[in-house]
Design an enzyme around this catalytic site. Structure first.
Site, PDB file in Angstrom:
ATOM      1  N   ASN A   1     -10.930 -60.065  13.946  1.00  0.00           N
ATOM      2  CA  ASN A   1      -9.923 -60.056  12.882  1.00  0.00           C
ATOM      3  C   ASN A   1     -10.551 -60.520  11.566  1.00  0.00           C
ATOM      4  O   ASN A   1     -11.702 -60.209  11.285  1.00  0.00           O
ATOM      5  CB  ASN A   1      -8.709 -60.874  13.326  1.00  0.00           C
TER       6      ASN A   1
ATOM      7  N   LYS B   1     -11.460 -54.254  13.533  1.00  0.00           N
ATOM      8  CA  LYS B   1     -10.548 -54.488  14.652  1.00  0.00           C
ATOM      9  C   LYS B   1     -10.779 -53.527  15.809  1.00  0.00           C
ATOM     10  O   LYS B   1     -10.640 -53.888  16.972  1.00  0.00           O
ATOM     11  CB  LYS B   1      -9.103 -54.316  14.170  1.00  0.00           C
TER      12      LYS B   1
ATOM     13  N   ASP C   1      -2.696 -50.465  14.327  1.00  0.00           N
ATOM     14  CA  ASP C   1      -2.952 -51.611  13.443  1.00  0.00           C
ATOM     15  C   ASP C   1      -4.457 -51.868  13.322  1.00  0.00           C
ATOM     16  O   ASP C   1      -4.896 -53.004  13.208  1.00  0.00           O
ATOM     17  CB  ASP C   1      -2.213 -52.867  13.946  1.00  0.00           C
TER      18      ASP C   1
HETATM   19 CA    CA Z   1      -1.842 -55.188  10.050  1.00  0.00          CA
END
Ligand code: CA
Length: 722
Positions: free
Chosen positions: A404, A344, A317
């Site tokens: 983020n 990230k 992710d």
């Molecule tokens: Ca995501």
């Protein structure tokens, strides 16, 4: 004479009744020079380079002590606010939850108009990370918003009436829009989200006057049998294997973009894969372009120019949708046009924005998935085992990222980037068997780990392994200048000002000003609600203002279940100025907690299976371990009627018009019973904890702190060896 006087009075009255101009006339020329308009905040990141550095200095180290609340405006919910307001000549345009747009008098907070796009509340089930919106764009007398259900709406800036609306997604697929539109040369550019559920990412540009589609740029290739849209997609398809298009591939552009008018390049940040797990997404390997990439395109045509892939074949992710800042900096003796990002994945990236060449990548947080970047190839060197192909790996950063969506800010005078940093690992588990569930979460990682047994332990562990910081990063030296540890991991975006201050709101409900050079805390205000959004600054009639949206939730805020507030405060837009002293209304007393219904035979047994189902289906919104983060209902404290109607609510969607989806497609009635048993067991644990005498609670807390310490030592040891 009398008539003249009356006419004069009427004119005077008309002038006084219209104290603000709602013209909002921003065009290309004005947008390119937006950074020079000291008093305004015309674009999402203040200027096209997205530096978020205000040249205003009335509020500074000497005066900040006098900063007080001038006005507040309440949103219609108590959920997360993530928007950056736009301020044009004394008028503020901003979005709240459910993509509602407000025009406010920036001096008084008076509502000038409100536009509600009436997003169906059933959309909450498709939104990975709350029903948020990160802001509007303003252009030639219109205000533009992307709605959660995938529309782009143009609103008349003076009347608040809709001018046009286009559907930008296929609504039969789990697309959502939470990001702010960007406007370049009369084209409104909007992306979308949904990669956790399974979609194909793209951005679309529309004519700002008419809403007619100008171009669309896909970020991942579709089914080759249907032909590729352009040469870039044919090139990208070379880096994929298997039948990736069936789950969409991912790569959504759900947040940040930046624009360089001189190079005429629009930079887009591309997200993670659908599913996360690369072995399931593209069996046989490949880099999977343009996942986790920064792509430069021509804003007139959407034509591909270059890309830089931050994390090839990403599997964690690791989006590259994070804030990109453009600046011209001295780098190894030369002035370079750079693009900077703290994605990230945890390395601070400095990229030549003319060519896409990687100049430098240094870790700004603890990183275990890769050892470093090889500058000769521009590629990261992965740590063996970090891709959980062996079954399981604890990896830092986790999917929440070392940074983020919360915007950072760049002070060009000091050469410092202020980053809302998070340290939180994630345990990635290779699924024993992956069955895609169209329209629902399809991450390709198992969540079969039972969450920690009780709330005290959960809190103690969370505090140790998930931490938040405000980091001042020295760009030229590629290392930290200073860092402040914050009480919670999930905090707000940042504003830098020429007053030599840095403003940030925190998860612990404080809005704080720091000295830009040292991180010394100079001022703070309590805001009642946690903060995620980034502040802005503007000036009207010689007075400087600071505005911040407060309201907690978002991805990590919903899931982490770390700190429920004592009472629900409305989410608000707060505006501060020197000498003001308005107080917020008192937080309502928390409602009495109802006693849970008694446990029946079999509940304990069912709860074991229910806990796994809960973790897979419920924890993203109602919190790990059934501990709510405070935004959505704490299931342990439901009213007796909700326990009775549990199956109706969860399986059949009784509350779907309030935002609670029907899970009948993915959960059987037996599954729902098991989840209910788990919730009941947790409710009784919660009751027992509330009834524990204070002295015993203190002893228990110490014991769980020790246990949490041991677990965190074990976790970091396993992360280091991953
Ligand atoms: Ca995501």
């Amino acid at each position: 004479m009398l008539l003249l006087r009356i006419a004069g009075l009427v004119m005077l009255w008309a002038w006084a009744a219209a104290p603000v101009a709602l013209a909002a006339e921003i065009d290309h020329q004005r947008a390119v020079a937006a950074g020079d308009e000291r008093h305004n905040w015309l674009l999402h990141g203040r200027d096209y380079g997205e530096q978020r550095h205000s040249p205003l200095r009335q509020i500074n180290k000497e005066t900040v002590q006098d900063l007080g609340l001038a006005w507040y405006f309440e949103d219609h919910t108590d959920r997360a606010l993530e928007a950056t307001p736009i301020v044009v000549d004394g008028v503020m345009y901003v979005s709240g939850t459910w993509s509602v747009v407000y025009a406010l008098n920036a001096v008084t907070g008076e509502l000038l108009w409100k536009y509600d796009p009436r997003v169906p509340r059933t959309m909450a089930g498709k939104a990975c990370c709350d029903v948020v919106n990160r802001g509007v764009a303003v252009w030639r007398g219109k205000v533009y918003v992307g709605t959660l259900d995938g529309r782009l709406v143009a609103i008349d800036a003076s009347s608040g009436q809709r001018v046009w609306e286009v559907l930008t997604v296929d609504q039969s697929k789990p697309y959502t829009i939470t990001g702010a539109p960007r406007i370049v040369k009369d084209k409104v550019v909007i992306g979308n989200g949904g990669a956790e559920y399974g979609v194909r990412g793209y951005i679309t540009a529309y004519d700002s006057e008419t809403g007619e589609q100008a171009w669309r740029f896909y970020t991942v290739p579709g089914n080759p049998e249907e032909g590729f849209e352009n040469a870039a997609m044919a090139m990208a398809a070379e880096t994929w294997n298997g039948q990736w298009w069936k789950l969409g591939g991912g790569g959504t552009v759900w947040d940040h973009m930046a624009y360089d008018p001189e190079l005429d390049l629009l930079y887009i940040g591309v997200g993670n894969g659908s599913p996360w797990n690369r072995r399931l997404r593209s069996p046989g390997g490949g880099d999977n372009l343009f996942l986790s990439s920064i792509v430069a395109v021509r804003p007139d045509s959407g034509e591909y120019v270059w890309h830089y892939q931050v994390v090839p074949s990403e599997s964690w992710d690791y989006t590259a949708t994070q804030h990109m800042v453009l600046a011209d900096i001295e780098w190894q003796g030369e002035i370079r046009k750079v693009l900077m990002q703290a994605p990230k994945s945890g390395f601070f990236m400095i990229i030549d924005r003319v060519t896409g060449e990687l100049l430098s990548a240094e870790p700004f947080a603890e990183v275990t998935w890769a050892t470093h970047y090889d500058l000769s190839t521009g590629r990261p060197v992965e740590t063996p085992g970090a891709d959980y192909a062996d079954g399981k790996a604890t990896v830092k950063p986790g999917g929440g990222g070392a940074h983020n969506w919360q915007p950072m800010a760049y002070n060009p005078e000091r050469g410092l980037m202020y980053i809302p940093k998070m340290e939180a690992p994630f345990v990635y588990v290779e699924p024993e068997k992956f069955v895609a569930k169209p329209g629902w979460r399809n991450q390709g990682t198992d969540r079969s780990e039972a969450p920690p047994g009780n709330e005290l332990l959960h809190r103690a562990i969370s505090r140790r392994i998930a931490q938040g910081f405000l980091l001042a990063w020295d760009v030229k030296r590629q290392k930290a200048a200073w860092e402040v540890q914050l009480p919670t991991p999930w905090n707000g975006g940042v504003l830098s000002t020429a007053g030599d201050l840095v403003f940030q709101g925190n998860g612990d409900r404080r809005f704080v000003a720091y000295a830009a050079g040292t991180g010394e805390l100079l001022w703070e205000a309590h805001t009642q609600s946690p903060i995620l959004a980034a502040p802005i600054s503007f000036e009207v009639d010689g007075e400087q203002y600071i505005t911040i949206a407060v309201g907690g939730g978002g991805a990590f805020g919903l899931m982490s279940g770390v700190k429920p507030p004592p009472g629900a405060a409305r989410s608000r837009f707060l505006t501060y100025k020197l000498g003001a002293s308005l107080a917020l209304p008192a937080v309502p007393e928390p409602a009495e907690i109802p006693a849970p219904p008694p446990l029946s035979d079999g509940d304990e047994l069912r709860a074991e299976r229910g806990g796994v189902l809960y973790a897979e289906n419920c924890a993203y919104c109602h919190g790990v371990g059934a501990i709510s983060g405070g935004t959505l209902p704490d299931l342990r404290r439901l009213q007796p009627s909700s326990h009775e109607l549990f199956n109706e609510i969860v399986h059949n969607g009784l509350f779907s018009t309030l935002g609670m989806p029907a899970f009948g497609e993915v959960l059987s009635e037996e599954d729902v019973k098991d989840i209910h048993s788990y919730v009941l067991v947790k409710a009784h644990e919660d009751k027992a904890l509330r009834e524990t005498p204070a002295w015993l609670l203190s002893i228990k807390k110490v014991w769980y702190e020790v246990l949490a310490w041991l677990i965190s030592v074990f976790l970091s040891a396993s992360a280091a060896s991953a």
